[in-house]
Design a protein around this motif. Structure first.
Motif, PDB file in Angstrom:
ATOM      1  N   ILE B 233       0.793  -1.220   0.000  1.00  0.00           N
ATOM      2  CA  ILE B 233       0.000   0.000   0.000  1.00  0.00           C
ATOM      3  C   ILE B 233       0.838   1.290   0.000  1.00  0.00           C
ATOM      4  CG2 ILE B 233      -0.521   0.666   2.394  1.00  0.00           C
ATOM      5  CD1 ILE B 233      -3.488  -0.121   1.484  1.00  0.00           C
ATOM      6  N   PHE B 234       1.937   1.272   0.735  1.00  0.00           N
ATOM      7  CA  PHE B 234       2.790   2.457   0.748  1.00  0.00           C
ATOM      8  C   PHE B 234       4.132   2.151   0.094  1.00  0.00           C
ATOM      9  CE2 PHE B 234       0.040   3.540   4.370  1.00  0.00           C
ATOM     10  CZ  PHE B 234      -0.431   4.730   3.865  1.00  0.00           C
ATOM     11  N   GLY B 239       1.413   4.930  -5.964  1.00  0.00           N
ATOM     12  CA  GLY B 239       0.627   6.078  -5.520  1.00  0.00           C
ATOM     13  C   GLY B 239       1.398   7.370  -5.551  1.00  0.00           C
ATOM     14  N   ILE B 240       0.929   8.285  -4.733  1.00  0.00           N
ATOM     15  CA  ILE B 240       1.471   9.635  -4.770  1.00  0.00           C
ATOM     16  C   ILE B 240       2.874   9.691  -4.171  1.00  0.00           C
ATOM     17  CG2 ILE B 240       0.712  10.605  -2.570  1.00  0.00           C
ATOM     18  CD1 ILE B 240      -0.624  12.796  -4.587  1.00  0.00           C
TER      19      ILE B 240
END
Lengths: 96, 376
Positions: B233-234, B239-240
């Motif tokens: 997820i991270f 992602g950003i």
């Protein structure tokens, strides 16, 4: 004292401090075991599946339980309008 | 010994040269340190969060069974517990009651649960520290929830969930099963989902397969999938976080490229004079190597140490506005420091190597040319 000796001292101090961060991390990991244990117990007792980092939308609060339509939950073309949606990628099992 | 003395003199000279352009070099060091600080903060924060999530979610349910209607999560009838029957390897199964409650007065979303293990009367509630903070309430105070038919129900706060566990419990509101059914209007015989516990971890996937064969309208979510979700997820590549890192890295590459593409007239003159007074090209290169090393190593050490303090001693205060988004309830948590040596080495390589190379190449070009030509 030569300027080069000062630079050397500065780098030695810097390296020592960086080593100290590793020591600090190890010490904090040891002392955090008890509180990690408490958190783990709560997760077990309540059957929790996600961390409460983003509480603004259902699919960011519980990303692992989100369905394929999570980001379009209100309408087929209503795009994800929560800022944290851009920090998360969808759960891997949904995009595989 | 001679070699060390020579390097010491070179470093002395390099420092004097750096101090002559104090403003420019300090500015450079500051920007460089900020880039390392930002990259290291993101790296330390995401790694520690991932690690912590992977440890605490090891105890999450082995299988969560959701019922889907038209591709969306729907309530699951209690008789599904019977339908699941006696699957080999399943140690226990139980229905869960949980959902969300939006409180418009504080604009906060709660996660409301009816836990089995807590003895709560219909008028008692246990709340997470984040909810207590948002409402400004404590043990003994009253907490109200509005039911789906418009009635308001008051509960007395029996206890607050441990502040230590805010990362998983900040927004939790725990009430009795009876109260939950009254508030949400979910009738007896219905659950939000079902959780199964499996004795042998290697059998989990097989159990999930059997479940979907038996009940085609359900979706089993496995613990390993939850853990994989949090593992990725991270992730650095996602992602950003990636966009942020990519932006910072590009800025740094442009900055290094700008430095590589041309030397200032003053720097060229300095090289010319050094060569005219008898310095060899090798000496000039060594001096510039030390210059690059002093600046980049200082920036790396200062940036990394500041990032460590920021993430683990100030609870990543600079990231809070970004992570908070539109949420009112944000957990106050202090991450346990977990450092990934490989990530640190990668950061070291990608921040130091391009800079040193970018400093050396134009100097090498200037130092092999005729001093007279350079000084003109």
């Amino acid at each position: 004292m030569h300027k080069s000796a000062l630079v050397l001292l500065f780098f030695i101090a810097g390296i020592l401090l960086m080593v100290l961060t590793a020591v600090d991390a190890a010490v904090q990991q040891d002392s955090a075991m008890e509180s990690l244990g408490r958190r783990t117990l709560l997760v077990k007792e309540l059957g929790l599946s996600d961390i409460a980092l983003f509480t603004e939308a259902r699919y960011t609060r519980h990303p692992s339980l989100a369905d394929r339509h999570a980001a379009f939950q209100d309408h087929p073309v209503s795009f994800d309008h929560f800022p944290s949606g851009s920090l998360y990628l969808p759960p891997r099992q949904l995009v595989q | 010994m001679d070699f060390i003395r020579k390097q010491a003199y070179l470093i002395d000279f390099t420092l004097s040269s750096l101090l002559r352009r104090k403003g420019k070099n300090l500015g450079l060091l500051l920007v460089y340190t900020l880039i390392v600080f930002l990259l290291a903060s993101v790296m330390l924060f995401t790694h520690a969060l991932r690690k912590e999530a992977s440890i605490i979610l090891q105890q999450s349910p082995e299988i969560i069974v959701q019922r889907l209607v038209a591709g969306r999560h729907a309530l699951i009838p209690a008789d599904y517990l019977e339908k699941i029957g006696q699957l080999r390897g399943v140690v226990s199964k139980r229905g869960r009651l949980w959902g969300y409650f939006y409180n418009p007065s504080v604009k906060a979303n709660y996660t409301v649960m009816a836990p089995e293990h807590l003895e709560l009367t219909t008028t008692e509630v246990v709340i997470g520290a984040g909810v207590a903070r948002a409402l400004g309430v404590g043990v003994g105070d009253y907490f109200t929830l509005r039911s789906d038919d418009g009635n308001t129900y008051s509960f007395q706060i029996k206890e607050l969930l441990d502040e230590d566990s805010e990362l998983v419990s900040s927004d939790l509101v725990l009430i009795s099963e009876k109260a939950y059914r009254v508030i949400t209007g979910i009738p007896e015989g219905q659950f939000t989902d079902i959780i199964l516990s499996v004795r042998n971890p290697r059998e989990v996937r097989k159990v999930a397969e059997k479940l979907t064969e038996k009940l085609p309208d359900i979706r089993p979510i496995l613990r390993e999938e939850i853990l994989r979700t949090y593992d990725s997820i991270f992730s650095w590549r996602q992602g950003i976080v990636f966009v942020l890192l990519f932006g910072a890295l590009m800025a740094f590459v442009i900055f290094a490229w700008d430095k590589a593409s041309g030397l200032s007239a003053e720097e060229k003159r300095e090289i010319g004079i050094l060569k005219a007074v008898g310095w060899e090209s090798g000496d000039v290169l060594r001096m510039k190597f030390w210059e690059g090393m002093i600046i980049s190593l200082s920036a790396f050490m200062l940036g990394y140490l500041a990032a460590y303090l920021h993430v683990f001693y100030s609870s990543a205060v600079l990231f809070e506005p970004v992570l908070k988004g539109w949420a009112t309830l944000y957990p106050q948590f202090r991450l346990t420091p977990f450092i990934d040596g490989l990530q640190l080495a990668t950061l070291f390589f990608f921040t130091i190597f391009p800079y040193v190379v970018a400093t050396i190449i134009p100097i090498w070009r200037a130092s092999v040319t005729d001093p007279d030509a350079i000084m003109r």
